[in-house]
Design an enzyme around this catalytic site. Structure first.
Site, PDB file in Angstrom:
ATOM      1  N   ASP A 168      41.689  48.070  35.133  1.00 25.72           N
ATOM      2  CA  ASP A 168      41.908  46.750  35.692  1.00 25.72           C
ATOM      3  C   ASP A 168      42.557  45.914  34.591  1.00 25.72           C
ATOM      4  OD1 ASP A 168      41.911  44.527  37.306  1.00 25.72           O
ATOM      5  OD2 ASP A 168      39.821  44.725  37.909  1.00 25.72           O
ATOM      6  N   TRP A 169      43.262  44.880  34.987  1.00 24.70           N
ATOM      7  CA  TRP A 169      44.066  44.126  34.021  1.00 24.70           C
ATOM      8  C   TRP A 169      43.186  43.484  32.946  1.00 24.70           C
ATOM      9  CZ3 TRP A 169      46.641  46.853  36.976  1.00 24.70           C
ATOM     10  CH2 TRP A 169      48.035  46.845  37.025  1.00 24.70           C
TER      11      TRP A 169
END
Length: 821
Positions: A229-230
């Protein structure tokens, strides 16, 4: 390896470069070897490809694309074919926008109704969520690009999501929180999976060898790519060892150096990096093939009609007293509620879509045939009270045959990065219901929200339609249901408790400091309410129709169940039949019933259809913590077919031979789990379930703050400046909410308050590196001037390195150009 020869041509630095992003949305390219960048885009219910400044919170606009209903909405359709069709349309739009990887669908379980991102997830049930996800994946990937299921795994709260440690027993992990992912891998064939931010039993998920290697790679034989995930990478090398190929977004090559150094000093072998490179290359080359073919812009009108159909399939009729719906021809209605004019049609955060067009109720009235007496706002969208708006609405309502009252939750209430504060509608909307009911009792309420709400006001309305978040065409779809052009066929994919206090995770959500404990175990949603015999407002699987269906002639064998459904009403309609299974043995604790199959079928008035729902490999299995594998208990099983988990129409028993596994539990140590009454499980019982001590749930305020501590923890930092900064942030959040700037306040909570210090580096694309974070931590921990000096030195050093690198790049380009001449 598939691309061994190409990998052999790469330098170590080039291999490592492919392990992190080129920028916010693209993977790295190596042009000399013909390796292009991939574009990854948010897109659970529509493509969010940003044209200008990139962000992960939905702040900046994206290129227009179709906003389909959210996953929470589509799950209410119980229509697998619809999921595949929507996936196909999403894939087509992704291709037209040159997106290689579509970041969706989201398949985390709805453990608690207050999770701020529930609108983006399918269900409280892993089987329903898994089946819908499988079909989304098939549809998306049929167009040549990749789906990316997320967030792997047990990411069931938004608050402190980048630092929280999820404490869960192995059986619950497997049966509830991993089953949908297992289906996405084995049945859907997803090419990409996104790891979650949180820790799982003390280890960050993207570094968790048990989750990533033993289960995902070895047990499920997953061959695709795992992307963080970012900003979700903690220790890059540990992530690589666990099998996490791609870190996003870019870190300015900082973590590439960590990988290179680990190989040079012998911490990891280069062959491990080669395996990850091979999987990345396969994803790049297979998804870019479609862009080499002729492609075209998508048909905006056709996709809009598909969004409307999807919404029509998913709208749920919850109440229809005196058959107030559908409205009879010539009925004079008052349209009341801000959501009629300004529809609430999608969630907030990284999934926000810039729609190609947007229907609203007032503009669609003429074609619906509904006779409108006018519109009144009735309430202010973000909760501020207005007696004037209520008076205007009541005046309009007086002269109407029926009041169509549009209610719901606003965009700032349901959002990524934070939880809802309660399960209620805003008080100004409840006040409006109360006052209108005094002047007109014929009220049809239309709800627009992505998650469960309490309804103490329900006896004030005769009709209740729930559209969830219906996408850009949801307003027209709702009017077609109201007018009777479409017979409602949606059913709830989650249980509606009477009050929030009734929920099984009430005492353990969200985790506020170090951990969140899943003390309820396997008993989430209807598994809890039905087993513990808790009264609910609407059960899982519930939904009304304008016609009636009768069930009969049930037959069960080792392959499945067959039965007949007759439409006994006066209009055609679709029915959703649900298969539940309950084990009659008491040797292993089980929910009273579990969903194991379903079918949606169209039946004409007066028609009878024979229906078959087959058993599969998940029908009778449970996860045995002693053998550490799926087993089948030898026992009699009750086979139930119904219209909801509480409305069973047909049932029978079947004996199933077991696998002979030893019993995994001592009943005397965990009595709450054998009774299903798990709302107040003691620490001793929970420790007996997880087979270890419960870790400390509170922050250790005696220790200095580190990389994985959050900005919120500055409240007890040694540094005076840090404590002052915390008070300033808290004041800004309070003040912005006070003056009605709730969206801006939410951004502070999402992007600052709960951000771990490492995230400052991971989310700034190399603007701030980890040595600079070390300087920040020195300041936070009481050494302000030393930390400030260190921060400035590291920044200066980084800028010099960037300047030297840029000069070398220019020199290299000039040399290559000279050679070509």
């Amino acid at each position: 390896m598939k691309y061994r020869r190409l990998i052999e041509k790469m330098t170590l630095e080039e291999k490592a470069s492919l392990m992190s992003g080129k920028d916010f949305w693209q993977s790295m390219d190596i042009q000399r070897l013909g390796i292009n960048s991939m574009f990854l885009s948010d897109g659970p219910h529509g493509i969010r490809k940003q044209a200008a400044a990139a962000d992960h919170l939905g702040l900046n606009p994206s290129v227009p694309s179709t906003c389909f209903p959210t996953a929470a909405t589509i799950a209410n359709s119980w229509n697998e074919e619809l999921g595949e069709k929507i996936g196909g349309f999403l894939g087509e739009e992704a291709v037209s926008l040159k997106v290689n990887v579509l970041l969706g669908p989201g398949i985390n379980m709805k453990r608690n109704p207050l999770c701020g991102r529930n609108f983006e997830y399918f269900s409280e049930d892993p089987y329903l969520a898994g089946k819908m996800a499988v079909n989304y994946i098939k549809g998306i990937q049929s167009k040549g690009i990749s789906a990316c299921v997320k967030h792997f795994a047990v990411n069931n709260q938004e608050e402190r999501r980048m630092a929280i440690d999820t404490i869960v027993d192995e059986r619950t992990l497997r049966e509830i929180y991993l089953t949908a992912f297992e289906m996405a891998v084995k049945e859907g064939g997803t090419k990409t999976i996104m790891s979650s931010y949180n820790m799982l039993n003390g280890i960050y998920t993207n570094e968790n060898l048990h989750l990533m290697r033993e289960i995902l790679r070895d047990e499920w034989c997953y061959q695709g790519v795992v992307v963080t995930d970012w900003g979700g990478s903690n220790d890059r090398v540990a992530g690589l060892i666990a099998g996490n190929e791609l870190e996003m977004p870019t870190t300015g090559e900082e973590t590439n150096i960590d990988i290179i150094n680990s190989i040079k000093n012998g911490k990891i072998k280069e062959e491990l990096l080669d395996e990850s490179v091979d999987r990345i290359l396969d994803l790049i080359f297979t998804t870019e093939e479609v862009f080499k073919q002729s492609y075209h812009d998508f048909d905006i009108d056709k996709h809009h009609r598909m969004a409307q159909f999807a919404s029509e399939e998913s709208i749920v009729l919850l109440k229809n007293e005196s058959n107030i719906l559908p409205l009879k021809t010539g009925t004079k209605v008052a349209i009341i509620g801000d959501f009629a004019k300004n529809p609430r049609y999608q969630g907030a955060g990284s999934s926000v879509v810039n729609p190609t067009k947007l229907d609203n109720t007032l503009e669609c009235l003429d074609e619906s045939g509904i006779v409108s007496l006018g519109y009144a706002a009735g309430f202010k969208r973000y909760g501020k009270k207005s007696s004037k708006l209520i008076r205007e609405a009541c005046e309009l309502a007086k002269g109407a045959d029926v009041v169509l009252l549009y209610l719901g939750l606003d965009e700032a209430t349901e959002a990524e990065g934070l939880e809802r504060q309660d399960m209620k509608l805003p008080q100004n909307q409840i006040d409006l219901i109360e006052e209108i009911s005094k002047v007109n009792s014929n009220i049809v309420a239309i709800l627009s929200c992505g998650s469960v709400v309490e309804m103490p006001w329900i006896y004030k309305v005769k009709g209740l339609l729930h559209g969830y978040l219906g996408g850009q065409a949801g307003a027209r779809a709702m009017l077609r249901i109201i007018s009777g052009d479409v017979n409602p066929s949606g059913k709830l994919a989650e249980t509606y408790p009477i009050s929030y206090e009734d929920t099984p995770s009430f005492n353990n959500f969200p985790g506020k400091e170090v951990t969140v404990e899943y003390r309820e175990g396997i008993y989430i949603g209807y598994r809890y309410y039905d087993t513990a015999d808790i009264e609910v407002l609407f059960p899982f699987g519930y939904g009304l129709s304008y016609t009636k269906f009768e069930y009969s002639d049930m037959k069960v064998n080792q392959y499945g169940v067959t039965f007949k459904i007759t439409n006994t009403g006066k209009i055609s309609g679709k029915e959703i039949a649900q298969l539940y299974v309950g084990c009659k043995s008491k040797n292993i604790f089980r929910p009273q019933k579990e969903l194991k199959g379903f079918i949606k079928i169209f039946i004409n008035e007066g028609e009878t259809k024979k229906v078959t729902i087959p058993f599969d490999d998940k029908t009778f299995r449970y996860f045995n913590v002693k053998t550490n594998k799926w087993e089948v208990e030898e026992a009699d099983y009750e086979i139930m077919v119904g219209t909801s988990s509480r409305d069973i129409k047909l049932n029978d028993n079947i004996f199933i031979e077991g696998t002979g596994a030893p019993l995994p539990y001592d009943k005397h140590k965990i009595p709450s789990y054998f009774s299903g009454k798990v709302k107040n499980v003691s620490t001793d019982e929970f420790e007996a379930l997880i087979i270890r001590r419960v870790p400390e749930a509170k922050w250790d305020r005696s220790k200095p703050l580190g990389y994985n501590d959050t900005v919120a923890q500055c409240q007890y930092a040694k540094g005076v400046v840090a404590r002052f900064a915390f008070k300033l942030i808290s004041f800004a959040y309070w003040f912005l909410r006070k003056i009605g700037k709730r969206k801006t306040a939410n951004i502070i909570m999402m992007s600052i308050y709960h951000m771990p210090f490492r995230g400052i580096s991971r989310m700034t694309g190399g603007v701030i590196n980890m040595p600079m974070v070390d300087g920040i931590l020195m300041m936070v921990n009481g050494r302000f001037f030393k930390g400030l000096n260190y921060f400035l030195k590291q920044r200066s050093k980084m800028l010099k390195e960037i300047k030297i690198k840029s000069a070398r790049t220019v020199e290299k380009i000039s040399t290559e150009a000279a050679k070509e001449r």
